[in-house]
Design a protein around this motif. Structure first.
Motif: not given
Length: 160
Positions: A75-81, A115-120
């Motif tokens: 989880x990154x500081x900009x909210x991206x996961x 599995x590779x997924x990104x969110x936000x």
């Protein structure tokens, strides 16, 4: 005099045999249980993961689950996961590039089984598959790498 020397020699051999038996007896450890392997591997992965190259990383989680999945969530500081996951029965090999100080652990799968997924993600959420998971690590001695590979292979073969 010869009799005395022979008696001392016999005593030394006898004491040496007792010491050798004691060393063998007390140094023998029974094989690790499955739960101990799982606990050890999670401790190894947690202690070895190196988030220092990812400056905007807020938190991360890297685990081997009891149903033999490797899961990495960042989880990154900009909210991206970012989320990576694969079942170890699809595990083929492990490579390491680097030194004992830091490097990259490469876990490879049979095909596109990771599995590779990104969110936000501000650009776009991604849902895809990969054949390799690169994990930045630190303080990885050769013995630790060998032990980790043995544990991963154990869980791989358990699922077959």
């Amino acid at each position: 005099m010869i009799k005395s020397v022979l008696q001392k020699t016999k005593k030394l051999y006898f004491l040496g045999a007792i010491v050798l038996l004691a060393i063998v007896h007390f140094s023998f450890k029974p094989a690790m249980t499955e739960q101990e392997m799982l606990t050890w591997s999670n401790k190894c992965l947690t202690e070895s993961y190196d988030p220092s190259g990812q400056v905007k990383l807020k938190k991360w989680e890297l685990v081997l689950t009891d149903d033999a999945f490797i899961r990495l969530r960042k989880t990154y500081t900009n909210g991206k996961q970012e989320y990576f996951s694969f079942q170890l029965h699809r595990f083929t090999d492990m490579d390491y590039m680097g030194s004992t100080v830091n490097g990259t652990l490469q876990l490879k799968a049979v095909a596109d089984d990771i599995i590779v997924q990104t969110y936000n993600d501000p650009r776009e959420d991604i849902d895809t598959m990969a054949t390799q998971l690169n994990i930045p690590v630190k303080n990885m001695e050769p013995e630790r790498l060998d032990s980790l590979q043995m544990v991963l292979n154990y869980f791989k073969n358990k699922g077959l």
